[in-house]
Structures are given as structure tokens and as C-alpha cells.
Enzyme design. Structure first.
Site, PDB file in Angstrom:
ATOM      1  N   LYS A   1      10.668   0.577   5.539  1.00  0.00           N
ATOM      2  CA  LYS A   1       9.720   1.237   6.459  1.00  0.00           C
ATOM      3  C   LYS A   1       9.630   0.460   7.775  1.00  0.00           C
ATOM      4  CE  LYS A   1       6.779   3.112   2.822  1.00  0.00           C
ATOM      5  NZ  LYS A   1       5.567   2.862   2.054  1.00  0.00           N
TER       6      LYS A   1
ATOM      7  N   LEU B   1       8.453  -1.429  -5.470  1.00  0.00           N
ATOM      8  CA  LEU B   1       8.398  -0.239  -4.621  1.00  0.00           C
ATOM      9  C   LEU B   1       6.939  -0.048  -4.223  1.00  0.00           C
ATOM     10  CD1 LEU B   1      10.695   2.317  -6.557  1.00  0.00           C
ATOM     11  CD2 LEU B   1      11.271   0.939  -4.554  1.00  0.00           C
ATOM     12  N   ASP B   2       6.721   0.389  -2.983  1.00  0.00           N
ATOM     13  CA  ASP B   2       5.345   0.634  -2.531  1.00  0.00           C
ATOM     14  C   ASP B   2       4.695   1.725  -3.381  1.00  0.00           C
ATOM     15  OD1 ASP B   2       5.839  -1.163  -0.502  1.00  0.00           O
ATOM     16  OD2 ASP B   2       6.413   0.393   0.928  1.00  0.00           O
ATOM     17  N   LYS B   3       3.377   1.780  -3.308  1.00  0.00           N
ATOM     18  CA  LYS B   3       2.645   2.764  -4.115  1.00  0.00           C
ATOM     19  C   LYS B   3       3.132   4.196  -3.824  1.00  0.00           C
ATOM     20  CE  LYS B   3      -2.062   3.945  -5.426  1.00  0.00           C
ATOM     21  NZ  LYS B   3      -3.481   3.851  -5.079  1.00  0.00           N
TER      22      LYS B   3
END
Ligand code: URA
Length: 250
Positions: A191, A106-108
Site C-alpha cells: 500500500k 496481511l492487513d485486516k
């Protein structure tokens, strides 16, 4: 087939004691194998065929650890980083093991469900698009999605750089919010898919992965081991042989 493990490892694998504490327990004479006190940490026992007790209490043993983390924003999905905090910083000492790694990434700034395990085979299977494990994300977006966007997701989005995505599901929840279900895990995939439709993401949260969800009560930053049943369902969903709750002794 059984396998003998060093007693101190076997005890620390339960997550209840560190390796050092386990060695001390053994030395102090409160650990028995099949009813006989064993005092040497390096002595071995087969947790699948032998009974190990600590102060008379039978010890459950688990070959792998499976953790469900409600990832908060601000943590990198990595095992280590020189500059930023990683999801490993949220793992309590008792669950840390060599080989423990996040499943996918998962992205930050993304929150939500993240699995961590030292079961490399299951990790691989869950990340492979061949195994069709659905990942569901709730996205807050700028703008409003339309039926044309839903159809484009169903047909398979082509990203700006020409990368083709597998067919995915877009659900329009309410203005500014949508739910996306994907089976892959390309870099910034959700995204980028939404951005390609003119719907830039403001916030992103993973709600579920295969049969696992966050449930109503978990809070950001919380972590819990999966139940034996959850591990079985997860293995089944990933098409991994033998929904393997037999790795647990009672
Ligand atoms: N897709 C993204 O774009 N980001 C995530 O963190 C997960 C999926």
C-alpha cells in the site's frame, strides 16, 4: 534420528483427534504400537521407526502442521486479540497446536493467501528478504499506473519516511488494477509503495507466496493443509535444508 512421543500427542498431532479424544482412544484399547495394544496415554512411541495403528489403520504422523488459508477481510493476522477476530478463529480445532502462527502478516482489510505453521524455522526463512520468496499481490488502485511507475518499482521505491524497499515488480493489469511482486514484508509495504506513486490502494489480495497459490477453487475463509509435495517445494524455495517430506510416515 527417531524420537519417542507420548501416544496421545502423537495421535492428536495427526489432526484427527483432540488430545482428550486421543487419550480416550488409547484407554479403550484400540491403539497398537508394533502390533501390541497399548492402553496408557503416557506411553511413548517413535513415529519414525514404529508402526502405530488405530483399529488396525496405520497412522500417518507429521512433525509440523502447514495450513493455507484464503484470508477474508475483517480478520487480524495475530494469534490473539482482545477486540477483533483473528485468523486463528478460522482454524478448525483439529489443526490447532501450540506454536501455530501466521507466516508474515496481511492487513485486516487484505484478503488472500496466508500460511500458518508451527515450523518456526520455515516461518522465519519465508519472511526473510535474504531468502527471496516472492509474494504476489493484486491491487485495485485509484488512478492509473504508468511505465514510470513500473521503472520506479524495478529500481527500488523509497517510501515517504525514507525507508528503502528492495527492487520489486509492478505489472499494469488493466486500468485501475495492478499486480505487485515483492520479496520483503515491511509494514503496509505494498500500500505504501503504491501510494508513494500516487496510486492509493482500494483493495488488496495476496495471490501467491513462493510456489504456493490459492488455486481456482478455494473460497474466502477456506483453509486446507499443504500436501507433502507443497511443503517440500516451499522449503526448497525458502532455502531450508532437506526438502523435508521425510518427516511424514506413511
Ligand atoms: N502490503 C500491504 O500493504 N498490506 C498487506 O496486507 C500486505 C502487504
Amino acid at each position: 534420528m527417531g524420537k519417542a512421543l507420548r501416544l496421545d500427542k502423537l495421535l492428536s498431532d495427526t489432526g484427527r483427534w483432540s488430545r482428550k479424544e486421543a487419550r480416550e482412544l488409547v484407554r479403550s484399547g484400540v491403539v497398537c504400537v508394533d502390533g501390541t495394544v497399548v492402553r496408557a496415554g503416557e506411553s511413548k512411541a517413535d513415529p519414525e521407526t514404529q508402526t502405530v495403528t488405530v483399529r488396525g489403520e496405520r497412522i500417518g504422523w507429521q512433525e509440523f502442521v502447514y495450513l493455507l488459508l484464503y484470508k477474508p477481510a475483517g480478520y487480524l493476522t495475530a494469534t490473539e486479540d482482545a477486540h477483533a477476530p483473528t485468523v486463528m478463529d478460522l482454524v478448525p480445532e483439529e489443526y490447532r497446536r501450540s506454536g501455530l502462527a501466521p507466516v508474515g502478516r496481511l492487513d485486516k482489510d487484505t484478503t488472500g493467501l496466508l500460511l500458518l505453521t508451527d515450523d518456526g524455522g520455515l516461518n522465519h526463512a519465508l519472511c526473510s528478504p535474504r531468502h527471496h520468496v516472492d509474494k504476489v499481490y493484486l491491487a485495485q488502485v485509484e488512478g492509473e499506473g504508468s511505465q514510470a511507475d513500473v521503472d520506479a518499482f524495478a529500481a527500488g521505491i523509497t517510501l515517504g519516511d525514507g525507508t528503502k524497499c528492495l527492487p520489486a515488480r509492478l505489472e499494469l493489469v488493466e486500468p485501475g488494477w495492478c499486480r505487485v511482486t515483492v520479496r520483503e514484508g515491511k509494514f503496509h509495504q505494498v500500500k505504501r509503495m503504491l501510494a508513494s506513486r500516487g496510486l492509493p490502494v482500494k483493495t488488496l489480495k495476496r495471490e501467491s507466496m513462493g510456489p504456493l497459490g490459492l488455486g481456482k477453487w478455494m473460497k474466502e475463509g477456506e483453509i486446507r493443509p499443504l500436501t507433502v509435495e507443497e511443503v517440500g517445494k516451499l522449503r526448497e524455495s525458502a532455502g531450508v535444508d532437506g526438502a523435508d517430506s521425510s518427516k511424514y510416515t506413511k
